[in-house]
Design an enzyme around this catalytic site. Sequence first.
Site, PDB file in Angstrom:
ATOM      1  N   THR A 130       7.804  -5.494  -5.500  1.00 37.59           N
ATOM      2  CA  THR A 130       8.726  -4.549  -5.816  1.00 37.59           C
ATOM      3  C   THR A 130       8.556  -3.256  -4.660  1.00 37.59           C
ATOM      4  O   THR A 130       8.474  -3.310  -3.103  1.00 37.59           O
ATOM      5  CB  THR A 130       7.233  -3.693  -6.336  1.00 37.59           C
ATOM      6  OG1 THR A 130       8.015  -2.504  -6.695  1.00 37.59           O
ATOM      7  CG2 THR A 130       5.731  -3.540  -6.181  1.00 37.59           C
ATOM      8  N   TYR A 155      -2.379  -0.766  -5.896  1.00 36.42           N
ATOM      9  CA  TYR A 155      -1.128  -1.403  -7.440  1.00 36.42           C
ATOM     10  C   TYR A 155      -0.209  -2.011  -6.884  1.00 36.42           C
ATOM     11  O   TYR A 155      -0.070  -3.537  -5.565  1.00 36.42           O
ATOM     12  CB  TYR A 155      -0.214  -1.454  -8.365  1.00 36.42           C
ATOM     13  CG  TYR A 155       1.125  -1.620  -9.259  1.00 36.42           C
ATOM     14  CD1 TYR A 155       0.821  -3.170  -9.325  1.00 36.42           C
ATOM     15  CD2 TYR A 155       2.101  -0.945  -8.630  1.00 36.42           C
ATOM     16  CE1 TYR A 155       1.975  -4.055  -9.565  1.00 36.42           C
ATOM     17  CE2 TYR A 155       3.548  -1.534  -8.855  1.00 36.42           C
ATOM     18  CZ  TYR A 155       3.604  -2.552  -9.037  1.00 36.42           C
ATOM     19  OH  TYR A 155       4.947  -3.742  -9.541  1.00 36.42           O
ATOM     20  N   LYS A 159       0.120  -5.833  -4.218  1.00 32.77           N
ATOM     21  CA  LYS A 159       1.198  -6.284  -4.274  1.00 32.77           C
ATOM     22  C   LYS A 159       2.580  -6.407  -2.871  1.00 32.77           C
ATOM     23  O   LYS A 159       2.381  -7.589  -2.661  1.00 32.77           O
ATOM     24  CB  LYS A 159       3.140  -5.832  -5.103  1.00 32.77           C
ATOM     25  CG  LYS A 159       2.627  -5.418  -6.714  1.00 32.77           C
ATOM     26  CD  LYS A 159       2.988  -6.509  -7.447  1.00 32.77           C
ATOM     27  CE  LYS A 159       4.184  -7.643  -7.240  1.00 32.77           C
ATOM     28  NZ  LYS A 159       4.284  -8.486  -7.797  1.00 32.77           N
ATOM     29  N   ASN A 254      12.648  12.768 -12.001  1.00 34.74           N
ATOM     30  CA  ASN A 254      11.682  11.735 -13.294  1.00 34.74           C
ATOM     31  C   ASN A 254      12.298  13.454 -14.436  1.00 34.74           C
ATOM     32  O   ASN A 254      12.122  12.804 -15.894  1.00 34.74           O
ATOM     33  CB  ASN A 254      10.190  11.888 -13.119  1.00 34.74           C
ATOM     34  CG  ASN A 254       9.428  10.673 -13.131  1.00 34.74           C
ATOM     35  OD1 ASN A 254      11.200   9.999 -12.662  1.00 34.74           O
ATOM     36  ND2 ASN A 254       8.458  10.882 -11.979  1.00 34.74           N
TER      37      ASN A 254
END
Length: 346
Positions: A130, A155, A159, A254
Amino acid sequence: MTTSTPKNLLVTGGCGFIGSNFVRYWLAQHTDSNVVVFDKLTYAGRKENLHDLWESPLLSLVVGDIGDMDAVRAACQNNNIDLIVNFAAETHVDQSILGPLVFTDTNVRGTHVLLEVARELGIRLHHISTDEVYGHIKDDHQSVETDELAPRSPYAASKAAADQLVQAYAITYGIPVTITRGANNVGPYQYPEKAVPLFSTNAILGEPLPVYGDGMQMRDYAHVYDHCTGIETVLLKGEIGQVYNVGTGREMTNLEMVDIVLDALGKDHSLVKHVTDRPGHDRRYSMNVDKLKALGWEPKYDPKQAVAEAARWYAENRWWWEPIRSGEFREYYNKQYAERLAGATK
Ligand code: NAD
Ligand code: DAU
């Protein structure tokens, strides 16, 4: 060294969002391929994501944990697997803040087990990483594949550890691996904990859209279709041992994403509520995707088009998300948002 077309694929996490889109895409393009989905069926893994394909003799499901070496080995040996594509992961940043340990179990140890099986049986492994492994990126930069990894959430750290293990196995043992680092994906069958499906389904239900902080964080909202074609390009034309970024190279805030969702659904912008920010919220992700483009790949979708199309998919496919939203998801939603929404500002 480049590679030949793989015939028998073990797709871990193939019942999740991107994995199921990839399986559908791959089977449509490669009609002489067999796909075995290996999936633990966590809350995010849903058999109905492949509802239209289970009848196919070319697709089968093994329910299992990628941390279970015997189960992974047996699935590979029983199906003459020549490629493992590893989508399996715990994937939601907010869940990793609430309960981080399972992220290490699956994302780090699970990937490590896959590497051990790949080494033992001489199988190629393609790992789905990612853009979050690069950390958040300054305004004047786009991440390139050789940049240092600087993850900032549990997270992302899990990863990054997996990504580095895969590279370490290539260097130490010479096993054939490739890695793609994807941008934020949007599209059909994305679990509604993620921003675009959460905002789309909330808007359809007339519920508030909880925007973290000022909403000026930037993401490259890429259509999952383009991620699938990017992975396929690397599988067929990529160089063994190499890492490739996959995204559009174009970001939006966003707040812009929320506007597109609401306009696509014809909903009122007063539904937007600013709530307490995500701890350690990464401000911007941005990747340079020239290395993948040099293999002949181009994204088909503009991010604006991708977000609008995704929002409309949720409007047209209530059958898929309504059972999720009325089930165990509620408990998570309340934990994550009840207090935040109670203290929300316009
Ligand atoms: P998802 O959460 O929708 O699906 C994850 C899948 O993995 C589910 O089917 C789940 O059941 C399965 N799984 C989880 N733990 C497992 C285990 N221990 N053993 C076997 N299966 C297990 O995830 P997604 O959004 O489709 O992401 C897929 C991959 O792509 C992940 O590796 C993720 O890190 C990466 N990625 C995601 C995005 C994104 O925007 N969603 C972007 C870039 C990279
Ligand atoms: O960038 C790739 C990553 O994209 C993947 O590796 C992850 O698996 C995937 O979950 C995604 O991570 P993000 O944290 O960027 O995605 P998410 O959809 O959770 O959030 C997108 C943006 O929206 C982010 O800036 C946080 C914000 N957000 C999210 C939620 C869920 C909100 O403002 N409110 C919300 O309720």
